[in-house]
Design a protein around this motif. Structure first.
Motif, PDB file in Angstrom:
ATOM      1  N   THR A   4       0.645  -1.151   0.074  1.00  0.00           N
ATOM      2  CA  THR A   4      -0.062  -0.073  -0.247  1.00  0.00           C
ATOM      3  C   THR A   4       0.880   1.212  -0.142  1.00  0.00           C
ATOM      4  OG1 THR A   4      -0.183   0.105   2.397  1.00  0.00           O
ATOM      5  CG2 THR A   4      -2.029  -1.067   1.298  1.00  0.00           C
ATOM      6  N   THR A   6       0.450   5.370   1.113  1.00  0.00           N
ATOM      7  CA  THR A   6      -0.306   6.439   1.666  1.00  0.00           C
ATOM      8  C   THR A   6       0.119   7.857   1.050  1.00  0.00           C
ATOM      9  OG1 THR A   6      -0.697   5.449   3.560  1.00  0.00           O
ATOM     10  CG2 THR A   6      -1.127   7.788   3.915  1.00  0.00           C
ATOM     11  N   SER A   8      -0.488  12.137   1.220  1.00  0.00           N
ATOM     12  CA  SER A   8      -0.868  12.866   2.155  1.00  0.00           C
ATOM     13  C   SER A   8      -0.342  14.457   1.797  1.00  0.00           C
ATOM     14  CB  SER A   8      -0.241  12.701   3.694  1.00  0.00           C
ATOM     15  OG  SER A   8      -0.688  13.561   4.638  1.00  0.00           O
ATOM     16  N   THR A  20      -5.352  12.821   3.441  1.00  0.00           N
ATOM     17  CA  THR A  20      -4.571  11.839   3.374  1.00  0.00           C
ATOM     18  C   THR A  20      -5.637  10.568   2.946  1.00  0.00           C
ATOM     19  OG1 THR A  20      -3.359  12.634   5.367  1.00  0.00           O
ATOM     20  CG2 THR A  20      -3.513  10.075   5.060  1.00  0.00           C
ATOM     21  N   GLU A  21      -4.868   9.635   2.165  1.00  0.00           N
ATOM     22  CA  GLU A  21      -5.682   8.555   1.764  1.00  0.00           C
ATOM     23  C   GLU A  21      -4.821   7.492   1.317  1.00  0.00           C
ATOM     24  OE1 GLU A  21      -9.263   8.087  -1.464  1.00  0.00           O
ATOM     25  OE2 GLU A  21      -8.232   9.825  -1.420  1.00  0.00           O
ATOM     26  N   THR A  22      -4.926   6.243   1.895  1.00  0.00           N
ATOM     27  CA  THR A  22      -4.104   4.955   1.406  1.00  0.00           C
ATOM     28  C   THR A  22      -4.850   4.184   0.287  1.00  0.00           C
ATOM     29  OG1 THR A  22      -3.355   4.885   3.713  1.00  0.00           O
ATOM     30  CG2 THR A  22      -3.151   2.879   2.577  1.00  0.00           C
TER      31      THR A  22
END
Length: 69
Positions: A4, A6, A8, A20-22
């Motif tokens: 993954t 992330t 930000s 912020t998003e993963t």
């Protein structure tokens, strides 16, 4: 286990402008077995598109030629 990433960002100019998003690499349609430098370049491209979408930015660049005669 899938890899993954992330993303930000936050703005020092505009308070409250942040996100912020993963994502999994699969969601981003990026192959996990890419060479590190290629992976980094691809992630930077996707990150820039993600930030622009979040900020809802559009832009244009105009080049004008002026005759000085």
């Amino acid at each position: 286990m899938p890899k993954t990433v992330t993303f930000s960002f936050s703005s020092t100019q505009f308070i409250g402008t942040e996100a912020t998003e993963t994502f999994s690499l699969e969601e981003l349609q990026i192959k996990e077995d890419l060479e590190a430098t290629v992976l980094q370049k691809r992630l930077e491209e996707v990150f820039q598109a993600w930030v622009w979408e979040k900020l809802n930015i559009s832009y244009s660049i105009m080049v004008e030629e002026h005759n000085l005669s």
